[in-house]
Design an enzyme around this catalytic site. Structure first.
Site: not given
Ligand code: 9MR
Length: 347
Positions: A152, A198, A234, A263, A265
């Site tokens: 990101e 990513n 997402h 990722e 969903d």
């Molecule tokens: O799913 C993850 C969640 O449990 C955490 O609280 C969050 C913190 O920012 O991160 C989520 O995973 C993220 C991933 O690492 C990067 N892309 C976006 C995902 C969803 O926020």
């Protein structure tokens, strides 16, 4: 429910129908196509919920720690690493013949306070990051086959996000050179690992995906060790145009890079805590469409969802009134989304 199934049947071609009616687990279908089917994993659920572990092992041939390998969780103090949750996932994967993806070495989120509040200047930050990458990717060399090295780093408009690693204060490299540096360090730590950039909202064609493509093209041209681009995926019930996703995968794989969905969903609105039948049908169609695009490309090598059961998903916590985003319901029943992925893998 009967209605739901009937509507889905109408979506699927006869060959695909027989595959999912036979009930083959996704991983069997994926293995016969030479693609990985993955899920992000919550280590607590893996330990405490036998149905979670059983479904994960039956259906998937790839796992990724959802949070446990991020900088804060894995490196909570400057001289302390917490490897146990990742180690236990690696052991689970080994016992069930699954591959492990690593997520993530360089990110602006989930960094520990010792790092973000340390007042470090560029030289010190560069040394910290190099050591972190060496320690984490080095430890799992031969066990984690691919890493999201940088996560990101771009804004929606295609400019670089302001982060501790880039410019606030940064590790002392201009522009995307900080990203390049991270890839070089990751390659030194584990020369055999596949290294990915990513990001989210960069699945179709837009300013962000254009910027990622330009960076990837430049890195490949200069033989920087990058192997692929992760498309997070997402999605909502209004996903990017499938033709745009296909065009983006085409241009990225045209560089010789792999593409992986990292990722996936598809969140839907909940009414009184439940998704409507119509929204689950629309969701199933989107799962089918995006999975079918990936399987068209030899270099689209993994379809991974961000969890697999609606019992554990980041969506309800992050988007009020939304949920039911994954292939299995909260009781581990396969949803239309599961049948859709099975159908796409069977074509
Ligand atoms: O799913 C993850 C969640 O449990 C955490 O609280 C969050 C913190 O920012 O991160 C989520 O995973 C993220 C991933 O690492 C990067 N892309 C976006 C995902 C969803 O926020």
């Amino acid at each position: 429910m009967i209605c739901n199934v009937a509507a889905l049947l109408a979506l699927l071609a006869p060959a695909a129908l027989s595959a999912w009616q036979s009930g083959s687990p996704l991983r069997e279908l994926a293995e016969s196509r030479g693609i990985r089917i993955g899920s992000a994993v919550n280590p607590a659920a893996l330990k405490n919920d036998p149905a979670y572990a059983a479904t994960l092992a039956r259906e998937f041939n790839q796992v990724e720690p959802e949070n446990a390998a991020k900088f804060g969780p894995v490196h909570p103090q400057e001289d302390t690493y917490n490897f146990e949750p990742v180690d236990s996932l690696v052991a689970f994967a080994k016992a069930h013949d699954m591959a492990v993806r690593g997520h993530t070495l360089v990110w602006h989120n989930q960094n520990p306070a010792w790092l973000t509040r340390g007042g470090f200047g560029p030289d010190r930050l560069a040394a910290i990051l190099q050591k972190h990458i060496q320690t984490v990717a080095g430890r799992y060399a031969g066990q984690i086959y691919a890493w999201d090295v940088v996560n990101e780093a771009f804004e929606k408009d295609g400019t670089l996000r302001k982060t501790i690693w880039f410019d606030s204060p940064g590790i002392g490299r201009e522009g995307t050179a900080y990203i390049e540096q991270a890839f070089r360090w990751a390659h030194a730590a584990d020369p055999k690992a596949l290294l990915f950039y990513n990001d989210y909202d960069a699945e179709g064609i837009n300013a962000k995906s254009d910027a990622i493509y330009q960076m990837a093209k430049d890195l490949v041209a200069r033989e920087v060790p990058i192997n692929g681009i992760g498309l997070q995926m997402h999605l909502t019930l209004k996903p990017p145009l499938i033709a745009d996703i296909e065009a983006n995968i085409k241009r990225l794989t045209g560089l010789g890079l792999q593409v992986q969905y990292t990722e996936l969903d598809v969140r839907v609105p909940l009414v009184d805590g439940a998704a409507s039948e119509d929204s689950l049908i629309a969701q199933a169609r989107i799962y089918n469409d995006v999975a079918a695009v990936c399987v068209k490309f030899k270099l689209c090598t993994a379809i991974q969802t961000w969890g697999f059961t609606d019992k554990f998903s980041w969506i309800p916590g992050a988007y009020r009134g939304m949920g039911a985003a994954l292939e299995f319901d909260a009781n581990y029943g396969a949803k239309g989304a599961w049948r859709s992925v099975a159908a796409a893998l069977s074509k």
